[in-house]
Design a protein around this motif. Structure first.
Motif, PDB file in Angstrom:
ATOM      1  N   ILE A 152       0.045   5.511   0.057  1.00 64.16           N
ATOM      2  CA  ILE A 152      -0.591   5.276  -1.243  1.00 64.16           C
ATOM      3  C   ILE A 152      -1.259   6.564  -1.709  1.00 64.16           C
ATOM      4  O   ILE A 152      -1.854   7.290  -0.901  1.00 64.16           O
ATOM      5  N   GLN A 196       2.884   1.905  -5.834  1.00 68.18           N
ATOM      6  CA  GLN A 196       1.564   2.530  -5.876  1.00 68.18           C
ATOM      7  C   GLN A 196       0.550   1.557  -6.482  1.00 68.18           C
ATOM      8  O   GLN A 196       0.912   0.514  -7.021  1.00 68.18           O
ATOM      9  N   SER A 244      -1.818   1.772   4.090  1.00 68.15           N
ATOM     10  CA  SER A 244      -1.226   3.083   3.790  1.00 68.15           C
ATOM     11  C   SER A 244      -1.087   3.904   5.081  1.00 68.15           C
ATOM     12  O   SER A 244      -2.093   4.232   5.705  1.00 68.15           O
TER      13      SER A 244
END
Length: 349
Positions: A160, A130, A151
């Motif tokens: 994400i 992350q 993402s």
């Protein structure tokens, strides 16, 4: 407060784009003698002797229906790689400006930065893949123009955290680029619905993955009308060829088929995870929102070479930050996945 005039390069502000024959005349006529084309046709069953629509309006209209975004907010490029390159050339001054990437991530951001002589700042993802928001905040300076976020992320496969991305969008005075190449496989909704909320948002997508059109090289960028106008100003005049436009338009009318393939891919992904996790050389399989899985093994090089010897090619990610010992496996057909599993059953640690 984000202001596009504060980050666009001065030479791009003053750039007078190339005006093609198809830009200067946009109607219908019976005789075209304006573009120095071969009026006799092409040595093919289908004629491609005329230049294509420079802005691929028909494809954008069809995409608009699917994505719920006006055509004026859509850019089409020769793959999303072209959109990445245009971002560098439009907003980053060579030898002066910098961009931030968050490894492990898609490798073209770095390649494009190097080609354009733009300093690259790396802020690695956390151990759970992350964003490190504190690290990103510390890396930003007055010359930071772009932040790239993939993402679902490649090569890790996870999405994400949305709140973290929104924090960047709300606080960064440059452009936040969200690469959604794998969004069709994700449970997370696309950021294209947020275009009206964030003037500094650029969303990249592609027809190469879920749509199965990698060979056509058609990428998409979604952004404010101001940013899209800059993209169209900088791009080559005919960047999407006629055959790609025609085939993409035909494909976009088959949403039902694509959605069915996505269901099959997700089902095969779950099945592959269940089977692979039982092998004694597998340390971990990371959660995936994409059409691939990242697998941590006891020896990625040996696993990769074993599969190559059986004619099966995966991606060795052992040398990528935070992916030591990992291989990336694309989800194949039922038969291809069975061949993969059969080969792995004969692998010796």
């Amino acid at each position: 407060m984000f202001n596009i005039n504060n980050i666009i390069r001065e030479n791009i502000k003053n750039l007078k784009p190339y005006s093609s024959a198809r830009d200067e005349f946009k109607g219908e006529a019976s005789v075209y003698l304006d573009a120095n084309e071969n009026a006799f046709g092409s040595p093919l069953e289908t004629n491609y002797h005329r230049y294509p629509d420079p802005l691929a309006h028909a494809v954008k209209l069809e995409l608009s229906k699917i994505k719920g975004v006006p055509p004026r907010n859509i850019f089409l490029g020769n793959g999303s790689d072209e959109a990445i390159d245009i971002l560098f050339r439009s907003f980053c001054n060579p030898g002066k400006d910098n961009v931030i990437i968050v490894p492990p991530t898609y490798g073209m951001y770095e390649v494009s930065a190097n080609i354009n002589d733009i300093t690259l700042k790396r802020v690695n993802l956390t151990e759970d893949f992350q964003l490190n928001l504190e690290g990103i905040a510390e890396a930003i300076d007055e010359n930071t123009k772009l932040i790239f976020i993939c993402s679902p992320n490649n090569p890790t496969g996870n999405s994400i955290n949305r709140e973290d991305v929104e924090t960047l969008l709300a606080n960064f005075n440059g452009i936040v680029v969200i690469d959604e190449a794998y969004i069709n496989f994700s449970r997370q909704k696309s950021f294209i619905q947020e275009l009206t909320e964030y003037a500094n948002l650029v969303v990249l997508q592609t027809l190469s993955k879920a749509w199965g059109l990698a060979g056509l090289r058609v990428g998409m960028a979604f952004a404010s009308e101001e940013i899209i106008e800059i993209f169209n100003k900088v791009k080559p005049p005919y960047n999407i060829n006629q055959s790609s436009q025609e085939l993409a338009l035909a494909a976009l009318k088959n949403v039902t088929q694509v959605n069915e393939w996505i269901k099959q891919i997700l089902s095969e992904r779950d099945n592959l995870v269940l089977n692979i996790k039982n092998f004694d050389f597998v340390i971990d399989i990371y959660p995936s929102d994409a059409n691939f899985i990242l697998v941590k093994t006891t020896d990625a090089n040996q696993v990769y070479n074993h599969l190559v010897n059986d004619g099966i090619i995966i991606r060795n990610r052992n040398k990528v930050e935070l992916c030591e010992g990992c291989v990336r496996i694309t989800i194949g057909t039922l038969e291809e996945n069975k061949a993969l599993l059969d080969s792995l059953k004969s692998y010796k640690n």
